[in-house]
Motif scaffolding. Sequence first.
Motif, PDB file in Angstrom:
ATOM      1  N   GLY A   6       0.806  -1.214   0.000  1.00 58.44           N
ATOM      2  CA  GLY A   6       0.000   0.000   0.000  1.00 58.44           C
ATOM      3  C   GLY A   6       0.836   1.259   0.000  1.00 58.44           C
ATOM      4  N   SER A   7       1.967   1.235   0.663  1.00 60.45           N
ATOM      5  CA  SER A   7       2.846   2.402   0.656  1.00 60.45           C
ATOM      6  C   SER A   7       3.603   2.514  -0.657  1.00 60.45           C
ATOM      7  CB  SER A   7       3.844   2.307   1.806  1.00 60.45           C
ATOM      8  OG  SER A   7       3.184   2.284   3.033  1.00 60.45           O
ATOM      9  N   GLY A   8       3.925   1.385  -1.254  1.00 60.72           N
ATOM     10  CA  GLY A   8       4.708   1.382  -2.486  1.00 60.72           C
ATOM     11  C   GLY A   8       3.972   1.951  -3.677  1.00 60.72           C
ATOM     12  N   TRP A   9       2.667   1.710  -3.775  1.00 65.46           N
ATOM     13  CA  TRP A   9       1.967   2.208  -4.957  1.00 65.46           C
ATOM     14  C   TRP A   9       1.862   3.727  -4.945  1.00 65.46           C
ATOM     15  CZ3 TRP A   9      -2.459   5.074  -5.286  1.00 65.46           C
ATOM     16  CH2 TRP A   9      -3.253   5.150  -4.152  1.00 65.46           C
ATOM     17  N   LEU A  10       2.016   4.339  -3.783  1.00 65.54           N
ATOM     18  CA  LEU A  10       1.974   5.803  -3.737  1.00 65.54           C
ATOM     19  C   LEU A  10       3.185   6.427  -4.426  1.00 65.54           C
ATOM     20  CD1 LEU A  10       0.657   6.300  -0.112  1.00 65.54           C
ATOM     21  CD2 LEU A  10      -0.580   6.693  -2.235  1.00 65.54           C
ATOM     22  N   LEU A  11       4.257   5.666  -4.559  1.00 63.92           N
ATOM     23  CA  LEU A  11       5.427   6.174  -5.275  1.00 63.92           C
ATOM     24  C   LEU A  11       5.193   6.226  -6.777  1.00 63.92           C
ATOM     25  CD1 LEU A  11       8.224   4.338  -3.289  1.00 63.92           C
ATOM     26  CD2 LEU A  11       7.520   6.732  -3.096  1.00 63.92           C
ATOM     27  N   GLY A  12       4.099   5.623  -7.234  1.00 62.80           N
ATOM     28  CA  GLY A  12       3.769   5.662  -8.657  1.00 62.80           C
ATOM     29  C   GLY A  12       3.464   7.064  -9.157  1.00 62.80           C
ATOM     30  N   THR A  13       3.090   7.967  -8.278  1.00 58.94           N
ATOM     31  CA  THR A  13       2.779   9.333  -8.706  1.00 58.94           C
ATOM     32  C   THR A  13       4.003  10.035  -9.286  1.00 58.94           C
ATOM     33  OG1 THR A  13       3.151  10.112  -6.455  1.00 58.94           O
ATOM     34  CG2 THR A  13       0.895   9.622  -7.083  1.00 58.94           C
ATOM     35  N   ALA A  16       4.175  11.411 -13.075  1.00 55.41           N
ATOM     36  CA  ALA A  16       4.501  12.816 -13.343  1.00 55.41           C
ATOM     37  C   ALA A  16       5.671  12.928 -14.316  1.00 55.41           C
ATOM     38  CB  ALA A  16       4.825  13.542 -12.048  1.00 55.41           C
ATOM     39  N   ASN A  17       6.645  12.036 -14.210  1.00 62.18           N
ATOM     40  CA  ASN A  17       7.790  12.075 -15.122  1.00 62.18           C
ATOM     41  C   ASN A  17       7.413  11.657 -16.535  1.00 62.18           C
ATOM     42  OD1 ASN A  17       9.487  12.903 -13.097  1.00 62.18           O
ATOM     43  ND2 ASN A  17      10.187  10.836 -12.606  1.00 62.18           N
ATOM     44  N   ILE A  18       6.533  10.669 -16.668  1.00 67.49           N
ATOM     45  CA  ILE A  18       6.206  10.147 -17.995  1.00 67.49           C
ATOM     46  C   ILE A  18       5.080  10.930 -18.659  1.00 67.49           C
ATOM     47  CG2 ILE A  18       5.287   8.135 -19.218  1.00 67.49           C
ATOM     48  CD1 ILE A  18       6.733   6.381 -17.170  1.00 67.49           C
TER      49      ILE A  18
END
Length: 89
Positions: free
Chosen positions: A23-30, A34-36
């Motif tokens: 659950g914490s890891g998917w928040l890094l997807g933002t 944003a980069n792509i």
Amino acid sequence: MTYLRKHISTFSLLMTGITTIIGSGWLLGTQKIANIAGPAGVISWVLGAMVALLVGLLFVEIGSAYPSSGGIGYYTNITHGRFCGFLTS
């Protein structure tokens, strides 16, 4: 009257820890979005929030029709069958 069990097994604690990490890891997807995609990533998050809201409202409707202490696993069992209910719970 049905009483809830108040016992936490080692397996339950392990699964709670794993889901917390995921659950914490998917928040890094933002950051990746944003980069792509740039500003278009905001649109995808808004659409995703609307879909999540719709699913949540449907679970509220099922929960009010079939009140149970089983929660999300029980409701998925009712709507999608035993296998999906097992995977969800």
